[in-house]
Design an enzyme around this catalytic site. Structure first.
Site, PDB file in Angstrom:
ATOM      1  CE  LYS A 198      47.365  48.536  -2.884  1.00  0.00           C
ATOM      2  NZ  LYS A 198      48.608  49.309  -2.872  1.00  0.00           N
ATOM      3  CB  CYS A 216       6.556  25.569  28.653  1.00  0.00           C
ATOM      4  SG  CYS A 216       8.164  25.017  29.263  1.00  0.00           S
ATOM      5  CB  CYS A 231       1.172  26.813  18.894  1.00  0.00           C
ATOM      6  SG  CYS A 231       1.982  25.250  18.459  1.00  0.00           S
ATOM      7  CB  CYS A 279       8.207  20.189  27.403  1.00  0.00           C
ATOM      8  SG  CYS A 279       8.055  21.952  27.083  1.00  0.00           S
ATOM      9  CB  CYS A 336      11.470  23.360  29.782  1.00  0.00           C
ATOM     10  SG  CYS A 336      10.191  22.147  30.169  1.00  0.00           S
ATOM     11  CG  ASP A 339      41.830  40.883  -0.239  1.00  0.00           C
ATOM     12  OD1 ASP A 339      40.605  40.740  -0.410  1.00  0.00           O
ATOM     13  OD2 ASP A 339      42.411  41.963  -0.421  1.00  0.00           O
ATOM     14  CG  ASP A 371      48.079  50.800  10.889  1.00  0.00           C
ATOM     15  OD1 ASP A 371      48.234  51.757  10.095  1.00  0.00           O
ATOM     16  OD2 ASP A 371      48.995  50.032  11.204  1.00  0.00           O
ATOM     17  CB  SER A 421      43.823  39.945   7.005  1.00  0.00           C
ATOM     18  OG  SER A 421      44.914  40.443   7.759  1.00  0.00           O
TER      19      SER A 421
END
EC number: 2.4.1.12
Length: 1081
Positions: free
Chosen positions: A536, A69, A81, A39, A42, A395, A780, A359
């Site tokens: 940046k 199933c 199906c 199967c 499963c 970068d 930040d 980074s």
């Protein structure tokens, strides 16, 4: 996207998409031969039908599916199906479901309405599914974006539990309902998309998926048994003792209800005296300033006025710095409780997926070996490998970074299993092998010494290969770099190149030496074109947010600098103790870890460790609304970065007591404010069992929404907010992470390149309300401030073993340039619309948190009164004047009390924080050094940049080490104009001391008394500048001559002019030149 797909480069604007293979890339991998007896859902045997033949579920394509199933798919699945999408026909013995046609050849009255067996089995499966998918998020189920499909292809859903439905007997929907609301009858029946040419086990669908449901059902039954046991204990049944396995399960159930973290208040015996002294110091300061302003020095009025203005500003600056530390707290986490609740042994992990961002810009200043160690520490973290993805943002589009990551990926296949096998710390090889400790401590495996020796040899070979790449990169070919297959490197022009993506590790990206899968490692270099603003680091981080949402979509993001490695392999779990906590997780925008550093001299001459900030200021902020974001070592809630508001409770909506006392009560507007928050967060607080929208609806105007949701979900408003990427927009609504289930894997490459294109952010809210905020080189501070203004809280996590460690610039010139950048960013924010002095008063920013942010942006201005106050002693000594008149015994009490209160405040602060007096003194010294140099330059450069538009470029701090000695770079003084002001202050005070002593010697005994106060004042300034002076005199042959020449010239000219043109000369020769004694504060 497969890890073997090679480097993908392209430009959305130019409609280009190129795939570049490595030489090591093989051809097409052979597909697994399916014999039809297993199967494909499963993994069990297909079994036999009633006739004795092999059971065939689909008569159209004979896709191998077993009977259980087949019954489950018909009853609670798509009824189709997986291969050909044809609706399953009912076989003999199967119960009838809605939609079945009357078929004479299979109708049997005996089984047509026999739901007992099938329904019972399906119910058990649904029990397990409901338990496994909602055990973590019981308070808020997971929103389904489409119809709950599980997709196959190149990008696997990191968290397979995050996209499952929760309908069933215990779910919110009807007992027999199929969990597919908002189905358009015009659309085809939703199906589970599966590629028949591939093994389903590779997509995480097959055997594991079925077994998880079965195990989940068993756990659900055990949970029900525990609930029944609890009822008996409450007196609702007989006496049942919690012994044996039931008692252990009952104890585990109790543990799952315990908090995963707790606040540890500072003992009142330490905090109460501290607060009392602060209040007393404030009172004393008021009396002191009252005396200073009412008793001028008539024969030295300019000096007195300058000193009083400086002292008033210092008092104001002290208030801004002191009151945010009013309620400091500590926190502790319980990783064992996190494991019991979300990561039990032998069960599928319920931990949420996390994307880690690294980074880097210039590999020559940020050595590839340093970046490689950071990446290796991320790949070997103690976290489920399918829940972690590492994104490296280049970068600078450097081929050196790309090639070094390729080498790092190969070495990780050996390093990661070694780390996990022997549980070593730290998991960055450079720092692990450099430790001068007993590495055999707590190691019991006999093979450890042998394998460690072999791994060290492998790492040394790895270093040689990286160093060879670095040496090769020193000389750039005239025609530019070419890849192994001869293709020109797309990033040869760092300012004009397409976007590039390469998956090195992860799903189908190769296994480690133990045969286990590794976390996904993805190289990203965003597109850059002339004429576009790239913002940046903030722009690079926003590009990572989008590309990670398209490829893996971790619910949380953790960003580190390339030189900050994971010193604690459980750092992500430490953050999850807060993020996944039901009480605070929904309103926590980020968890900030302190910065700790390696390679700093023992005495920390230039206060690189920032101990006072991280162990005093940050703990104080943690008791208010949370610490500020410091740019690295921070785990974010992705929803907070998307600009959403937190899920607030009634208690959160109540005004802060300080705000209430200062601004009055807001109870009248509480209901309207709450409605506003409910409305704005409605998209995440609505019934998450209903899919938010079909993928087709994104291009069709988001039809089918109710009135309230349509306010936010119109196509125009969503595209204006997030940009024109349907796949990314769909991912933004997956609150618990994971890829939208109907996402077409074939479109992911195109979408990933699209979202990192240079023009994607045009006419959107990126950088304004979403992601990292633009407008300052210190992005930040702005990013954290915007989150706090929306009402989010942040957490300060300081585990016993530091989570991250990095390298700090121990060279004074580099250190001052770093401080200059931070101060310049603060000035930019001060002069912008996001200034906390006037921004965000309609939000949920608390008063003390606002004061802390105000202090963060105004501290560079303190450099102006500081440098004036540091030159005053020299003026007093040269002119024989003083800033304080002759004082009485009563007035001298305020001077003495002020000095005592300053000393006692510092002592009590060190007492509750645990900071050493040496660290505190180093911080005070560098405050003067930085204030007389970098902060002063930042004020003028910031004014030029904001008001005149003159941009000042900053350079990346070098992380390279000096081979001449452990701290050889400590003594290097590179040329920088930042060194001139503190050198001038030093020389002026030294000249003033010589002039003052000479005057006292010539004037006789009576002039020595007033001299002591002036000398103390000058020596106090020199003591603060002592590290700077020691650096100047440390190695004279390495001190720039131009610094000495300019400083001596300025000091001499200034001193001579002052003596020649003395503004304090009295025309009356009988004037009394005696100014008396006094303090200097």
């Amino acid at each position: 996207m497969e890890a073997s797909a090679g480097l993908v480069a392209g430009s959305y604007r130019r409609n280009e998409l190129v795939r570049i293979r490595h030489e090591s890339d093989g051809g097409t991998k052979p597909l697994k031969n399916m014999n039809g007896q297993i199967c494909q859902i499963c993994g069990d045997d297909v079994g036999l039908a009633e006739t004795g033949d092999v059971f065939v579920a689909c008569n159209e394509c004979a896709f191998p599916v077993c009977r259980p199933c087949y019954e489950y798919e018909r009853k609670d699945g798509t009824q189709c199906c997986p291969q050909c999408k044809t609706r399953f026909r009912r076989h003999r013995g199967s119960p009838r479901v809605e939609g079945d046609e009357d078929e004479d050849d299979v109708d049997d009255i005996e089984n047509e309405f026999n739901y007992a067996q099938g329904a019972n089995k399906a119910r058990h499966q649904r029990h397990g599914e409901e338990f496994s998918s909602s055990s973590r998020h019981e308070s808020q189920p997971i929103p389904l974006l489409t119809h709950g499909h599980t997709v196959s292809g190149e990008i696997r859903t990191p968290d397979t539990q995050s996209v499952r439905t929760t309908s069933g007997p215990l779910g919110p929907s009807d007992r027999n309902a199929i969990s597919s609301p908002y189905i358009d009858p015009r659309q085809p029946v939703p199906v589970r998309i599966v590629d028949p040419s591939k093994d389903l086990n590779s997509y995480g669908l097959g055997n594991v998926d079925w077994k998880e449901r079965v195990e989940g059902w068993k756990l659900k039954q055990e949970k029900n048994m525990l609930q029944m046991t609890g009822k008996y204990h409450e007196g609702k049944g007989g006496e049942i003792e919690g012994t044996g396995s039931n008692g252990e399960e009952l104890q585990m159930a109790d543990d799952t209800r315990l908090p995963m973290s707790r606040v540890v208040p500072i003992p009142s015996s330490r905090l109460t005296p501290y607060r009392v002294v602060i209040i007393l110091r404030l009172i004393i300061l008021c009396f002191f300033l009252q005396y200073r302003t009412t008793h001028p020095v008539k024969n030295a009025y300019p000096l007195w006025l300058t000193s009083v203005i400086c002292e008033i500003w210092f008092a104001f600056s002290w208030l801004l710095d002191q009151f945010p530390k009013w309620y400091p707290i500590n926190r502790e986490t319980y990783l064992d409780r996190l494991a019991i609740r979300y990561d039990r042994d032998g069960e599928p992990s319920q931990l949420v997926p996390v994307d880690v961002f690294v980074s880097t810009v210039d590999p020559l200043k940020e050595p590839p070996l340093v970046t490689a160690n950071t990446v290796l520490s991320i790949l070997s973290v103690d976290y489920p490998v399918d829940k972690v993805a590492c994104y490296v943002s280049d970068d600078g589009s450097a081929m050196l970074t790309f090639e070094s990551l390729s080498e790092t990926a190969e070495f990780a296949k050996k390093w990661v299993p070694f780390c996990k096998k022997f549980n070593i710390e730290p998991r960055a090889p450079e720092f692990y092998f450099a430790q001068k400790i007993d590495y055999l401590k707590d190691k019991i495996q006999p093979s450890f010494v042998k394998e460690r020796r072999a791994m060290k040899r492998e790492y040394e070979e790895f270093k040689v290969r990286i160093n060879a790449l670095v040496a090769k990169a020193q000389k750039i070919p005239e025609e530019g770099w070419t890849m192994q297959d001869g293709t020109p490197w797309p990033g040869n022009n760092t300012r004009d190149h397409p976007g590039m993506i390469q998956v090195f590790l992860g799903h189908s990206g190769g296994l480690d030496t133990d045969g286990n899968e590794l976390p996904r490692l993805i190289y990203v270099s965003r597109e850059k074109r002339p004429g576009f603003q790239h913002h940046k680091k903030a722009g690079a981080m926003n590009a990572l947010i989008r590309v990670s949402a398209v490829l893996t979509n971790g619910a949380y993001l953790l960003n580190v600098d390339c030189d900050h490695y994971f010193n604690n392999s459980k750092a992500i779990k430490e953050a999850m103790c807060f993020m996944m906590d039901p009480a605070i997780g929904k309103k926590c925008c980020y968890v900030q870890f302190p910065q700790r550093f390696d390679g700093i001299d023992l005495h920390d001459r230039y206060a690189n460790r920032n101990i006072v900030f991280f162990d005093i200021n940050m703990k104080g902020l943690d008791g208010i609304q949370g610490p500020v974001y410091v740019g690295t070592g921070c785990c974010f809630n992705r929803q907070a970065l998307y600009g959403y508001d937190p899920v607030l409770t009634e208690e959160d909506l109540e005004p802060n007591i300080i705000v209430k006392s200062c601004c009055g009560s807001r109870k009248k507007g509480k209901s309207s404010k709450k409605y506003n928050y409910e409305k704005r967060r409605g998209i995440n607080r609505s019934d998450s069992n209903a899919p938010l929208f079909n993928m087709e609806d994104i291009d069709e105007g988001f039809e089918g929404y109710d009135d309230e949701r349509s306010i936010l979900m119109s196509q125009r408003s969503v595209e204006k907010r997030f940009g024109q990427s349907p796949v990314f927009i769909a991912a933004t609504f997956m609150e618990q992470g994971g890829i939208p289930p109907t996402t077409n894997p074939a479109t992911l490459l195109k979408e990933a390149i699209h979202v990192i294109s240079c023009g994607y952010e045009d006419k959107t809210e990126w950088g304004k309300e979403i992601g990292w905020i633009y407008g300052s080189v210190t992005e930040d501070i702005l990013t954290g401030f915007k989150m706090h203004a929306r009402g989010w809280i942040s957490i300060y996590c300081n585990p016993p073993r530091p989570a991250f460690k990095g390298s700090a610039p121990i060279n004074l010139s580099d250190r001052l340039n770093q401080v200059l950048r931070w101060a310049l960013g603060s000035i930019e924010i001060l002069l912008s619309r996001h200034c906390p002095i006037w921004y965000g008063y309609h939000g949920r920013l608390r008063l003390l948190e606002r004061i802390a942010y105000i202090n963060t942006i105004v501290y560079p201005i303190t450099s102006i009164p500081l440098i004036a106050y540091c030159i005053l002693p020299a003026f007093c000594l040269i002119t024989d004047r003083f800033i304080i008149p002759e004082i009485s015994n009563y007035a001298s009490i305020w001077f003495i009390l002020l000095f005592i209160s300053i000393a006692v405040t510092g002592i009590l602060e060190l007492r509750w924080s645990g900071v050493s007096i040496e660290d505190w003194w180093r911080n005070e010294q560098f405050w003067v050094i930085g204030g007389t140099s970098a902060h002063l330059f930042a004020v003028f450069q910031g004014l030029l940049k904001v008001l005149a538009g003159i941009d000042t470029n900053f350079t990346v701090t070098s992380k390279a080490t000096d081979e001449d000695g452990d701290f050889a770079e400590l003594y290097i003084f590179k040329w920088t104009a930042l060194l001139i002001p503190p050198t001038t202050v030093l020389l002026v005070n030294l000249i003033g001391i010589v002039a003052g002593v000479s005057y006292a010697v010539n004037s006789g005994y009576q002039s020595w008394g007033p001299l002591f106060g002036k000398l103390f004042f000058a020596l106090w300034v020199i003591a603060h500048l002592y590290p700077f002076l020691k650096g100047l005199l440390g190695r004279q042959n390495r001190t720039p001559t131009i610094v000495i020449v300019w400083s001596v010239l300025l000091a001499s000219i200034f001193s001579l002019l002052w003596v020649r043109i003395n503004p304090f000369v009295d025309a009356n020769p009988n004037a009394n030149n005696f100014n008396g004694k006094g303090g200097v504060f």
